[in-house]
Design a protein around this motif. Structure first.
Motif, PDB file in Angstrom:
ATOM      1  N   HIS A 230       0.830  -1.207   0.000  1.00 43.53           N
ATOM      2  CA  HIS A 230       0.000   0.000   0.000  1.00 43.53           C
ATOM      3  C   HIS A 230       0.864   1.258   0.000  1.00 43.53           C
TER       4      HIS A 230
ATOM      5  N   HIS B 146       0.781   5.742   1.064  1.00 42.05           N
ATOM      6  CA  HIS B 146       0.435   6.502   2.270  1.00 42.05           C
ATOM      7  C   HIS B 146      -0.106   7.890   1.966  1.00 42.05           C
TER       8      HIS B 146
ATOM      9  N   HIS C  32       4.896   0.406   0.546  1.00 44.83           N
ATOM     10  CA  HIS C  32       5.533  -0.694   1.268  1.00 44.83           C
ATOM     11  C   HIS C  32       4.518  -1.755   1.665  1.00 44.83           C
TER      12      HIS C  32
END
Ligand SMILES: [Fe+2]
Length: 272
Positions: free
Chosen positions: A145, A147, A198
């Motif tokens: 995903h 951020h 990450h």
């Protein structure tokens, strides 16, 4: 690159120029100045807080203090209580993780779950509440995903966590370009353009549970405040949009864990 003196860009999209070199990976670990050694500098294996963005420096200062820990004199068994709650089918953590099995798509995989315990309120400068205690039982992992273009600092409070980094969020690119295991009190960073995508995983299949604090802040110049963490779903075939929500607020969670601990909600065979 040595011979590159000019490069023409013929594209209408935005172009960003980085000060960081493209020939080495930026160090993932942040070390306080008094722990940063000559060898760290020589081998490019850590950065000092002042090398990070203003936003990361602010987040870093808030979570690296000696007092920012889970086991405090008023509840020295807090991490053990969380572990017990995860391992006991009557524990709140066990039941909440079960509830979340399908959160990131697919038919449900208990390993694809983790708990998010939030600290404070969303003041509009972060995707969701800015401070989150994340709890990673043995072998559990997040999806790949990003951020929301925010800055972030992550500190390991308990156990160990594996970090995989990716150059883009795409169902066609699931091979990490870098991997690192972070241990207790390691700190790492995320900026809008670096380390942004990450996957985290507690790689210790038999425990202990890993607990991390994550905190987020948009750049001052960020005017869009995109609120979602985009992720590759559990089936690996689509991109989802996850609103960073809360499983419980920290004070309530701490009180609940204390009450479970004192009420002896523990597995029959205690894990230690
Ligand atoms: Fe993350």
């Amino acid at each position: 690159m040595n011979d590159l003196s000019k490069y023409n860009v013929n594209t209408p999209s935005e172009v960003t120029v980085w000060k960081d070199p493209v020939t080495v990976e930026p160090p993932l670990i942040v070390l306080p100045t008094d722990k940063f050694t000559m060898m760290d500098a020589a081998e490019y294996r850590a950065v000092v807080p002042n090398a990070l963005s203003q936003e990361c420096q602010e987040l870093y200062s808030n979570v690296v203090g000696k007092s920012f820990v889970l086991n405090t004199p008023d509840f020295p068994d807090f991490t053990d209580a969380i572990e017990a709650s995860i391992r006991n089918p009557n524990g709140w953590c066990y039941k909440k993780l079960e509830e979340k099995k399908s959160e990131f798509g697919g038919e449900g995989d208990i390993k694809a779950t983790y708990l998010r315990i939030t600290l404070g309120v969303n003041q509009g400068w972060s995707p969701g509440i800015p401070y989150v205690l994340e709890i990673w039982p043995a072998g559990h992992y997040s999806p790949i995903h990003n951020h929301a273009g925010a800055n972030a600092i992550i500190r390991v409070l308990h156990g160990e966590i594996g970090v995989n980094l990716y150059s883009m969020l795409s169902i066609y690119h699931k091979q990490p370009f870098a991997q690192k295991i972070l241990v207790k009190d390691d700190v790492t960073w995320i900026s809008p353009g670096l380390n942004q995508i990450h996957q985290l995983k507690n790689i210790n299949e038999n425990g202990p549970t890993c607990m991390t604090i994550q905190c987020y802040l948009y750049n001052q110049s960020n005017r869009s405040h995109y609120e979602y963490f985009d992720y590759i779903d559990n089936e690996g075939t689509g991109i989802g949009h996850y609103y960073p929500d809360s499983d419980m607020e920290f004070p309530e969670f701490k009180a609940l864990m204390r009450s479970e601990w004192l009420g002896n909600v523990r597995p029959k065979e205690w894990w230690r």
